[in-house]
Scaffold this active site. Structure first.
Site, PDB file in Angstrom:
ATOM      1  N   GLU A   1      -6.344  -4.809  10.549  1.00 29.12           N
ATOM      2  CA  GLU A   1      -5.327  -3.757  10.639  1.00 29.12           C
ATOM      3  C   GLU A   1      -5.809  -2.707  11.641  1.00 29.12           C
ATOM      4  O   GLU A   1      -6.509  -1.763  11.272  1.00 29.12           O
ATOM      5  CB  GLU A   1      -5.079  -3.117   9.268  1.00 29.12           C
ATOM      6  CG  GLU A   1      -4.013  -2.056   9.322  1.00 29.12           C
ATOM      7  CD  GLU A   1      -3.621  -1.553   7.951  1.00 29.12           C
ATOM      8  OE1 GLU A   1      -2.593  -1.986   7.434  1.00 29.12           O
ATOM      9  OE2 GLU A   1      -4.357  -0.722   7.398  1.00 29.12           O
TER      10      GLU A   1
ATOM     11  N   LYS B   1       0.166   4.263  -0.538  1.00 30.46           N
ATOM     12  CA  LYS B   1      -0.500   5.510  -0.115  1.00 30.46           C
ATOM     13  C   LYS B   1      -0.197   6.612  -1.142  1.00 30.46           C
ATOM     14  O   LYS B   1      -0.301   6.344  -2.336  1.00 30.46           O
ATOM     15  CB  LYS B   1      -0.070   5.854   1.310  1.00 30.46           C
ATOM     16  CG  LYS B   1      -0.250   4.632   2.238  1.00 30.46           C
ATOM     17  CD  LYS B   1      -0.162   4.902   3.668  1.00 30.46           C
ATOM     18  CE  LYS B   1      -0.366   3.584   4.437  1.00 30.46           C
ATOM     19  NZ  LYS B   1      -0.414   3.739   5.860  1.00 30.46           N
TER      20      LYS B   1
ATOM     21  N   ASN C   1       0.863  -1.179   0.000  1.00 28.32           N
ATOM     22  CA  ASN C   1       0.000   0.000   0.000  1.00 28.32           C
ATOM     23  C   ASN C   1       0.901   1.230   0.000  1.00 28.32           C
ATOM     24  O   ASN C   1       1.411   1.637   1.039  1.00 28.32           O
ATOM     25  CB  ASN C   1      -0.895  -0.031   1.254  1.00 28.32           C
ATOM     26  CG  ASN C   1      -1.788   1.197   1.329  1.00 28.32           C
ATOM     27  OD1 ASN C   1      -1.886   1.968   0.368  1.00 28.32           O
ATOM     28  ND2 ASN C   1      -2.438   1.389   2.470  1.00 28.32           N
TER      29      ASN C   1
ATOM     30  N   GLY D   1       4.564   1.497   5.006  1.00 26.79           N
ATOM     31  CA  GLY D   1       5.915   2.079   5.030  1.00 26.79           C
ATOM     32  C   GLY D   1       6.997   1.164   4.475  1.00 26.79           C
ATOM     33  O   GLY D   1       7.823   1.594   3.654  1.00 26.79           O
TER      34      GLY D   1
ATOM     35  N   SER E   1       2.411  -1.685  10.664  1.00 28.47           N
ATOM     36  CA  SER E   1       3.844  -1.645  10.998  1.00 28.47           C
ATOM     37  C   SER E   1       4.560  -2.967  10.746  1.00 28.47           C
ATOM     38  O   SER E   1       5.501  -3.301  11.458  1.00 28.47           O
ATOM     39  CB  SER E   1       4.060  -1.219  12.463  1.00 28.47           C
ATOM     40  OG  SER E   1       3.540   0.057  12.688  1.00 28.47           O
TER      41      SER E   1
ATOM     42  N   HIS F   1      -9.941   1.472   4.380  1.00 28.34           N
ATOM     43  CA  HIS F   1      -8.696   1.736   5.118  1.00 28.34           C
ATOM     44  C   HIS F   1      -8.927   2.793   6.206  1.00 28.34           C
ATOM     45  O   HIS F   1      -9.667   3.752   6.012  1.00 28.34           O
ATOM     46  CB  HIS F   1      -7.620   2.214   4.136  1.00 28.34           C
ATOM     47  CG  HIS F   1      -6.252   2.205   4.739  1.00 28.34           C
ATOM     48  ND1 HIS F   1      -5.802   3.214   5.555  1.00 28.34           N
ATOM     49  CD2 HIS F   1      -5.259   1.280   4.693  1.00 28.34           C
ATOM     50  CE1 HIS F   1      -4.573   2.928   5.962  1.00 28.34           C
ATOM     51  NE2 HIS F   1      -4.228   1.755   5.455  1.00 28.34           N
TER      52      HIS F   1
HETATM   53  P1  PGA Z   1       2.210   0.574   7.746  1.00 29.79           P
HETATM   54  O1  PGA Z   1       0.874   0.873   6.932  1.00 29.79           O
HETATM   55  O2  PGA Z   1       2.727  -0.758   7.272  1.00 29.79           O
HETATM   56  O3  PGA Z   1       3.133   1.713   7.382  1.00 29.79           O
HETATM   57  O4  PGA Z   1       1.855   0.567   9.182  1.00 29.79           O
HETATM   58  C1  PGA Z   1      -0.039  -0.152   6.671  1.00 29.79           C
HETATM   59  C2  PGA Z   1      -1.297   0.422   6.081  1.00 29.79           C
HETATM   60  O5  PGA Z   1      -1.681   1.536   6.466  1.00 29.79           O
HETATM   61  O6  PGA Z   1      -1.949  -0.218   5.253  1.00 29.79           O
END
Ligand code: PGA
Length: 256
Positions: free
Chosen positions: A171, A20, A18, A241, A219, A100
């Site tokens: 999530e 973003k 993802n 991330g 994360s 999300h």
């Molecule tokens: P993250 O994001 O791995 O940076 O925590 C996951 C997401 O928001 O789908």
């Protein structure tokens, strides 16, 4: 691009990137996908900003699947700024992340809107990657977490006839790296994955629930993914991330 659904193969872990709102240019987007190393043990779905979908999917679509990060629920019309599932499908997406936490938090998406999007995506043969856990805070009890996830699940699947094309993600908002990045233990994550599978079983039958991919997100990085996988409950990951760091992401893809 396929006019039909693309199924995530059974027995492989599913790894969804993802991105973003990253990166900010097509050239960087191309370089990022080019740096990924697909592996036979993983089914990889890359979800770039929608404007990059046509070019990156045309170039890399033989090796990885592509998804969008959102879609609208109407197929066309006067909806400024929105993109329809059919346009996304024609742009190379076969999956779409829906519900999300960031969209709930920053754009006011609610359960009704998310359900409409899921139905619209399915109608255009885009497989929804349905996020459960928006709005969760680390301070609330396990029972409350389950109640919220149960409610979000029930709304998401209203009028959905089969679980066959769905992918779920547990999530919790508080675990997302850009929110509070509060770690969820592998034990807690796998307990919640099992709970989502139970919800799936109650709603669609146990045969279907056993086949429905249920991922974990929040994360997940090049180290933590190992402990999550060990639980044996988790079918893969939604990664934010760490998907922007190819070296780290390739560890998750390879699974070692
Ligand atoms: P993250 O994001 O791995 O940076 O925590 C996951 C997401 O928001 O789908």
């Amino acid at each position: 691009m396929s006019a039909n659904f693309i199924a995530a193969p059974r027995g492989k872990k599913i790894v969804v990137a993802n991105w973003k709102m990253h990166p900010t240019s097509l050239e960087q987007a191309r370089r990022l996908v080019a740096a990924y190393r697909p592996h036979p043990s993983a089914f990889l779905v890359v979800c770039p900003p929608a404007v990059f979908l046509p070019q990156v999917s045309a170039r890399f679509g033989k090796h990885v699947a592509f998804g969008a990060q959102d879609c609208f629920w109407e197929s066309s019309g006067a909806y400024t700024g929105e993109i329809s599932p059919s346009t996304l499908k024609k742009s190379g997406a076969n999956f779409v992340i829906l519900g999300h936490s960031e969209r709930r938090k920053f754009l006011g998406e609610n359960d009704t809107m998310i359900n409409k999007k899921i139905l619209a995506a399915l109608a255009e043969k885009l497989s929804p990657i349905v996020c459960l856990g928006g709005g969760l805070a680390p301070s609330i009890s396990k029972t409350e977490i389950k109640n919220i996830v149960r409610r979000q699940f029930a709304h998401a699947v209203k009028k959905v006839r089969s679980a066959q094309k769905l992918i779920f993600v547990f999530e919790p908002a508080y675990a997302i790296s850009t929110f509070s990045a509060q770690r969820v233990s592998p034990l807690q994550a796998s307990a919640m994955i099992a709970y989502v599978r139970k919800l799936c079983g109650d709603r669609f039958g146990w045969g279907a629930a056993a086949k429905t991919p249920i991922l974990y997100g929040g994360s997940v990085d090049g180290v933590s993914f190992r402990d999550y996988l060990k639980s044996g409950q988790i079918d893969g990951f939604l990664v934010g991330g760490a998907s922007l760091k190819p070296k780290e992401f390739n560890l998750i893809i390879r699974g070692s």
